[in-house]
Design a protein around this motif. Sequence first.
Motif, PDB file in Angstrom:
ATOM      1  N   ASN A  21       0.863  -1.174   0.000  1.00  0.00           N
ATOM      2  CA  ASN A  21       0.000   0.000   0.000  1.00  0.00           C
ATOM      3  C   ASN A  21       0.908   1.236   0.000  1.00  0.00           C
ATOM      4  O   ASN A  21       2.130   1.125   0.014  1.00  0.00           O
ATOM      5  N   ARG A  22       0.331   2.427  -0.011  1.00  0.00           N
ATOM      6  CA  ARG A  22       1.166   3.634  -0.140  1.00  0.00           C
ATOM      7  C   ARG A  22       1.990   3.924   1.106  1.00  0.00           C
ATOM      8  O   ARG A  22       2.889   4.757   1.075  1.00  0.00           O
ATOM      9  N   GLU A 100      -7.162   2.560   2.712  1.00  0.00           N
ATOM     10  CA  GLU A 100      -5.924   2.538   1.933  1.00  0.00           C
ATOM     11  C   GLU A 100      -5.642   1.142   1.378  1.00  0.00           C
ATOM     12  O   GLU A 100      -5.176   0.994   0.250  1.00  0.00           O
ATOM     13  N   ALA A 104      -5.100   0.237  -2.510  1.00  0.00           N
ATOM     14  CA  ALA A 104      -3.941  -0.504  -3.014  1.00  0.00           C
ATOM     15  C   ALA A 104      -4.383  -1.732  -3.815  1.00  0.00           C
ATOM     16  O   ALA A 104      -3.758  -2.078  -4.819  1.00  0.00           O
ATOM     17  N   ASP A 107      -5.410  -0.544  -7.202  1.00  0.00           N
ATOM     18  CA  ASP A 107      -4.192  -0.282  -7.976  1.00  0.00           C
ATOM     19  C   ASP A 107      -3.578  -1.585  -8.478  1.00  0.00           C
ATOM     20  O   ASP A 107      -3.193  -1.681  -9.647  1.00  0.00           O
ATOM     21  N   TYR A 108      -3.480  -2.570  -7.607  1.00  0.00           N
ATOM     22  CA  TYR A 108      -2.869  -3.840  -8.001  1.00  0.00           C
ATOM     23  C   TYR A 108      -3.643  -4.499  -9.137  1.00  0.00           C
ATOM     24  O   TYR A 108      -3.076  -4.888 -10.156  1.00  0.00           O
TER      25      TYR A 108
END
Length: 132
Positions: A21-22, A100, A104, A107-108
């Motif tokens: 994650n970020r 979050e 993530a 995004d993945y």
Amino acid sequence: MSNYIFELSDKVTRRSVLYNNRFGIKLAADLYLPKDFDESKRHAAVIIGAPYGGVKEQGSGIYAQNMAERGFVALAFDPSYNGYSGGEPRHLSSPDLFVEDFSAAVDYVGYRREAQQHTRCNCRAALRGVCG
């Protein structure tokens, strides 16, 4: 012996994946694909988060498997600080980090080149949190 509380369906395949994650916390997830998955086509994705204290080998994995049986790419993940995901202290629940973790996962599945190579997802994704 397996940590899963359910049998893997003969209609799906399950792949263990890791991504950050970020905040740099490594998240452990299972990617469920239909057994007849066609990599040349694009598929909608469903991302399922476990309830507080839950892990991907429980209810969220069952949901993900069920959605993959219906033709979706499905991802079930362990939230930060839980299961096989990273983070200290262990067993911490944070709504902010849970959001979050979902971000993530999107995004993945949807945007990262390494995921697109084996998921061929388009930007259609649904998120599903499982109530604790």
